[in-house]
Design a protein around this motif. Sequence first.
Motif, PDB file in Angstrom:
ATOM      1  N   GLY A  20      90.108 146.459  64.842  1.00  0.00           N
ATOM      2  CA  GLY A  20      91.318 145.764  65.257  1.00  0.00           C
ATOM      3  C   GLY A  20      91.022 144.331  65.677  1.00  0.00           C
ATOM      4  N   MET A  21      89.934 144.169  66.425  1.00  0.00           N
ATOM      5  CA  MET A  21      89.568 142.821  66.891  1.00  0.00           C
ATOM      6  C   MET A  21      89.203 141.927  65.711  1.00  0.00           C
ATOM      7  SD  MET A  21      90.070 142.401  70.010  1.00  0.00           S
ATOM      8  CE  MET A  21      89.258 140.808  70.117  1.00  0.00           C
ATOM      9  N   SER A  22      88.554 142.513  64.712  1.00  0.00           N
ATOM     10  CA  SER A  22      88.186 141.723  63.533  1.00  0.00           C
ATOM     11  C   SER A  22      89.448 141.222  62.825  1.00  0.00           C
ATOM     12  CB  SER A  22      87.364 142.568  62.559  1.00  0.00           C
ATOM     13  OG  SER A  22      86.186 143.024  63.183  1.00  0.00           O
ATOM     14  N   HIS A  23      90.424 142.106  62.719  1.00  0.00           N
ATOM     15  CA  HIS A  23      91.692 141.678  62.113  1.00  0.00           C
ATOM     16  C   HIS A  23      92.334 140.576  62.961  1.00  0.00           C
ATOM     17  CE1 HIS A  23      92.244 144.320  58.689  1.00  0.00           C
ATOM     18  NE2 HIS A  23      91.854 145.344  59.414  1.00  0.00           N
ATOM     19  N   TYR A  24      92.233 140.745  64.270  1.00  0.00           N
ATOM     20  CA  TYR A  24      92.796 139.735  65.175  1.00  0.00           C
ATOM     21  C   TYR A  24      92.139 138.384  64.954  1.00  0.00           C
ATOM     22  CZ  TYR A  24      93.311 137.042  69.487  1.00  0.00           C
ATOM     23  OH  TYR A  24      93.513 136.030  70.398  1.00  0.00           O
ATOM     24  N   TYR A  50      97.575 139.972  62.514  1.00  0.00           N
ATOM     25  CA  TYR A  50      98.024 140.555  63.769  1.00  0.00           C
ATOM     26  C   TYR A  50      98.621 141.951  63.614  1.00  0.00           C
ATOM     27  CZ  TYR A  50      97.350 135.829  65.600  1.00  0.00           C
ATOM     28  OH  TYR A  50      96.793 134.630  65.969  1.00  0.00           O
ATOM     29  N   ASN A  51      99.346 142.151  62.514  1.00  0.00           N
ATOM     30  CA  ASN A  51      99.969 143.471  62.343  1.00  0.00           C
ATOM     31  C   ASN A  51      98.918 144.557  62.248  1.00  0.00           C
ATOM     32  OD1 ASN A  51     102.546 142.510  62.430  1.00  0.00           O
ATOM     33  ND2 ASN A  51     102.748 142.267  60.219  1.00  0.00           N
ATOM     34  N   LYS A  52      97.930 144.285  61.457  1.00  0.00           N
ATOM     35  CA  LYS A  52      96.856 145.268  61.293  1.00  0.00           C
ATOM     36  C   LYS A  52      96.089 145.438  62.595  1.00  0.00           C
ATOM     37  CE  LYS A  52      94.560 148.053  58.695  1.00  0.00           C
ATOM     38  NZ  LYS A  52      95.157 149.280  58.251  1.00  0.00           N
ATOM     39  N   ALA A  53      95.911 144.329  63.306  1.00  0.00           N
ATOM     40  CA  ALA A  53      95.201 144.395  64.592  1.00  0.00           C
ATOM     41  C   ALA A  53      95.970 145.276  65.567  1.00  0.00           C
ATOM     42  CB  ALA A  53      95.020 142.983  65.168  1.00  0.00           C
ATOM     43  N   LEU A 113      95.697 149.058  64.839  1.00  0.00           N
ATOM     44  CA  LEU A 113      94.449 149.693  65.261  1.00  0.00           C
ATOM     45  C   LEU A 113      94.337 149.741  66.787  1.00  0.00           C
ATOM     46  CD1 LEU A 113      92.365 148.068  62.487  1.00  0.00           C
ATOM     47  CD2 LEU A 113      92.269 150.484  62.994  1.00  0.00           C
ATOM     48  N   LEU A 114      94.700 148.654  67.438  1.00  0.00           N
ATOM     49  CA  LEU A 114      94.583 148.623  68.891  1.00  0.00           C
ATOM     50  C   LEU A 114      95.533 149.628  69.534  1.00  0.00           C
ATOM     51  CD1 LEU A 114      94.242 144.765  69.354  1.00  0.00           C
ATOM     52  CD2 LEU A 114      92.448 146.448  69.691  1.00  0.00           C
ATOM     53  N   GLN A 157      94.461 147.326  75.462  1.00  0.00           N
ATOM     54  CA  GLN A 157      95.790 147.106  76.052  1.00  0.00           C
ATOM     55  C   GLN A 157      95.980 145.608  76.341  1.00  0.00           C
ATOM     56  OE1 GLN A 157      96.286 148.696  79.986  1.00  0.00           O
ATOM     57  NE2 GLN A 157      98.270 149.575  79.505  1.00  0.00           N
ATOM     58  N   TRP A 158      94.959 145.003  76.927  1.00  0.00           N
ATOM     59  CA  TRP A 158      95.035 143.574  77.245  1.00  0.00           C
ATOM     60  C   TRP A 158      95.151 142.751  75.972  1.00  0.00           C
ATOM     61  CZ3 TRP A 158      96.261 139.940  80.404  1.00  0.00           C
ATOM     62  CH2 TRP A 158      95.726 138.659  80.273  1.00  0.00           C
ATOM     63  N   GLN A 159      94.389 143.164  74.948  1.00  0.00           N
ATOM     64  CA  GLN A 159      94.396 142.420  73.692  1.00  0.00           C
ATOM     65  C   GLN A 159      95.765 142.498  73.017  1.00  0.00           C
ATOM     66  OE1 GLN A 159      91.785 140.469  72.908  1.00  0.00           O
ATOM     67  NE2 GLN A 159      93.223 139.682  71.397  1.00  0.00           N
ATOM     68  N   ILE A 160      96.390 143.669  73.118  1.00  0.00           N
ATOM     69  CA  ILE A 160      97.745 143.823  72.561  1.00  0.00           C
ATOM     70  C   ILE A 160      98.691 142.833  73.233  1.00  0.00           C
ATOM     71  CG2 ILE A 160      99.728 145.379  72.479  1.00  0.00           C
ATOM     72  CD1 ILE A 160      97.696 147.670  72.066  1.00  0.00           C
ATOM     73  N   ALA A 161      98.573 142.736  74.549  1.00  0.00           N
ATOM     74  CA  ALA A 161      99.429 141.789  75.273  1.00  0.00           C
ATOM     75  C   ALA A 161      99.164 140.367  74.784  1.00  0.00           C
ATOM     76  CB  ALA A 161      99.166 141.902  76.785  1.00  0.00           C
ATOM     77  N   GLN A 162      97.883 140.031  74.576  1.00  0.00           N
ATOM     78  CA  GLN A 162      97.516 138.696  74.097  1.00  0.00           C
ATOM     79  C   GLN A 162      98.171 138.396  72.744  1.00  0.00           C
ATOM     80  OE1 GLN A 162      95.206 136.193  75.531  1.00  0.00           O
ATOM     81  NE2 GLN A 162      96.039 137.430  77.173  1.00  0.00           N
ATOM     82  N   ILE A 163      98.132 139.417  71.879  1.00  0.00           N
ATOM     83  CA  ILE A 163      98.694 139.202  70.538  1.00  0.00           C
ATOM     84  C   ILE A 163     100.194 138.948  70.631  1.00  0.00           C
ATOM     85  CG2 ILE A 163      99.202 140.335  68.344  1.00  0.00           C
ATOM     86  CD1 ILE A 163      96.482 141.713  68.572  1.00  0.00           C
ATOM     87  N   TYR A 164     100.867 139.728  71.459  1.00  0.00           N
ATOM     88  CA  TYR A 164     102.314 139.532  71.612  1.00  0.00           C
ATOM     89  C   TYR A 164     102.609 138.139  72.174  1.00  0.00           C
ATOM     90  CZ  TYR A 164     103.425 144.422  70.593  1.00  0.00           C
ATOM     91  OH  TYR A 164     103.577 145.644  69.994  1.00  0.00           O
ATOM     92  N   ILE A 165     101.768 137.694  73.106  1.00  0.00           N
ATOM     93  CA  ILE A 165     101.972 136.351  73.669  1.00  0.00           C
ATOM     94  C   ILE A 165     101.776 135.304  72.572  1.00  0.00           C
ATOM     95  CG2 ILE A 165     100.986 134.627  75.244  1.00  0.00           C
ATOM     96  CD1 ILE A 165     100.384 136.972  77.178  1.00  0.00           C
ATOM     97  N   GLU A 166     100.723 135.450  71.802  1.00  0.00           N
ATOM     98  CA  GLU A 166     100.417 134.444  70.777  1.00  0.00           C
ATOM     99  C   GLU A 166     101.460 134.426  69.675  1.00  0.00           C
ATOM    100  OE1 GLU A 166      95.608 134.839  71.387  1.00  0.00           O
ATOM    101  OE2 GLU A 166      96.393 134.722  69.362  1.00  0.00           O
ATOM    102  N   THR A 167     102.086 135.581  69.424  1.00  0.00           N
ATOM    103  CA  THR A 167     103.110 135.627  68.369  1.00  0.00           C
ATOM    104  C   THR A 167     104.509 135.454  68.946  1.00  0.00           C
ATOM    105  OG1 THR A 167     103.127 138.041  68.545  1.00  0.00           O
ATOM    106  CG2 THR A 167     101.723 137.072  66.846  1.00  0.00           C
ATOM    107  N   ASN A 168     104.567 134.970  70.211  1.00  0.00           N
ATOM    108  CA  ASN A 168     105.857 134.675  70.880  1.00  0.00           C
ATOM    109  C   ASN A 168     106.772 135.884  70.956  1.00  0.00           C
ATOM    110  OD1 ASN A 168     105.207 131.954  71.318  1.00  0.00           O
ATOM    111  ND2 ASN A 168     105.778 131.459  69.208  1.00  0.00           N
TER     112      ASN A 168
END
Lengths: 202, 411
Positions: free
Chosen positions: B335-339, B344-347, B350-351, B367-378
């Motif tokens: 998941g992190m590699s996809h990130y 992001y969708n694939k990340a 997996l996460l 869990q934290w990384q998921i939050a980061q992705i949502y923040i980065e994708t607004n």
Amino acid sequence: MLTVPGNSSRGKYNDLADEKLVSLFKETADSSIIAEFYTRYSHLIYGVCLKYLKNDSDSKDALMHVYEKLFIYLKQYEIANFKSWFYSVAKHHCLYLLKKRKEYTYEENIIVWKSPKEFVEFADDITLTGQCLNEDKTKQLFNAIEKLNEEQKICIDLFYLQEKSYQEIQEITQFTFKQVKSYIQNGKRNLKILLSEYYNNE
Amino acid sequence: MNNSSNHRHFSPSGCLTSEAINLYIQKKLTDKEVRKIELHLTDCQFCSDAIDGLIISDNKDFETTLSEVRDKLFPTDQKKFNGKTININKKSNRIRNIIYLSIAASISVIIISYLSIISINNSSKNNSLLGIEEFENKKSESPLTESTFKDSSNNKKEAQKTDTKNSQGSANNQNNIDRIEIINKLLKTDSEDEIILSDYSSELSDNFYTPEIINTQPSDDNNIVDGNSVEDYKKMEELPASSNGIIAGYSVTKEKESNDKNTQRSNKSSGQNPNSAGSTKTVPSFSLSYDADENEVSPAGLDKYNAGDYSGAITYYEEYLHVYPDDAQAQYYCGMSHYKLKQYNKALELLNKVVSNKQNHFYQQAQWQIAQIYIETNNTQQARKVLNEIIDEKGTYLNNAIEAVNNLENQ
């Protein structure tokens, strides 16, 4: 991964047959054996990966992956013919990656490529027959050659009967290297089928 | 000459050597040699496919590529010692050192814990004697009551209040209560930070009390607080069962609220934490988790990830997940590699698998990384939802999550 100290270990194993090395590895798990297999086959495995994956970076990764798997597979499996088996491992790994990329699908057990692939001699059953045509049976041979399609006939004639090289056949026929090789191999396979029919009917 | 070229061009297995293929591609062979090779190609699918690939490749110097891969598969490090060249395997040394360190750490933990238990036991015995003396002195001034020790979920500080109601019980009960309070005061640490030893509390002596376990409910009026009848004894989390073998680690965690049963310790991480976004105040732990079944395979994927070869890592882990679909570590790093590749969708896919089970070792990081992705994708709403979950669970990323929520609100 364990150390292979330079090439000093090569002397120990370079005279042994593949199958002997496999059974030695099952006993000792000596990574020098894997290194010996690397010396023997890495260029071929790499070439096979290049053929299917079409780019250097993916092929390098696939080469590494296949050899990493070898550490495990040699322990797990009984292998009768190492060369054929190893070739099929590499090929199936490439197919697995291509399937992930959705470059082909299976329809009724036949592989259908997304984009046309010409002259791919593709078979799930990988065997290296090593059988040669019997060129002394001239009459049956010419009859059989006549039954081939035009391209195969020309290439078989130029390669086997006139002993031209692939390069020369390319220049004469304007076929690509791959086409020449494919016509020769397919033609040879068809000739074998036709000749075996003749022999069975005699 | 013929025999020597044969020897050079064909290996004992009958296939073409790399030298033969190289010369063939470069057209540096005689006609006879070419003929021999091409006859072989009509019989050998392996060599035929290999030559196909090598001819179409842009990489004409494939021998260099093969050397590079060889060095990765069989790394060596040559050093000079007393004039002799010694080959040292960096990677196996590193792994060996990690194993030795973790064994030494585990032994140290056991010894320290044992000594701590003994010393606390001794001090509690001494304190109980002191308590009796103090009680005798304070008896007439402010008797303590059992109401001090009523059960409540977040009131460990209340348990330390010095209410002075009269106890309803025998003198024995009163002695016990006083004893406990005095011990609490002696053991009391800074109210903001408490040190908690994990994994050993179930083995503590019945006479040992920490401030946090004072929230007890008297079992009856005549036997209020007895070490043997403590009910609300805080049990530490057991190590979760998993398919991976874990060498138990030791963690020292600073927590502000220790009564939350869902608090997760930070002693489950393995490898590196690639997400350096946001700092944590957790003292890092050391534990080694290894995959007992594929201990030669898994590190290779992580090597690719750490080297920045995210595509390679993805390929590797997808293959791995094909065989071990539930491996949380593989799911996380894939998941992190996809990130890292902004997929992001694939990340997220997996996460989310990692966080589907709270016992997973990478639960908090994922869990934290998921939050980061949502923040980065607004995707503010989803981000807020995940951040609030992190805050509720009061895990490692609590402060980071609070800061992130504040940032979202200020936007």
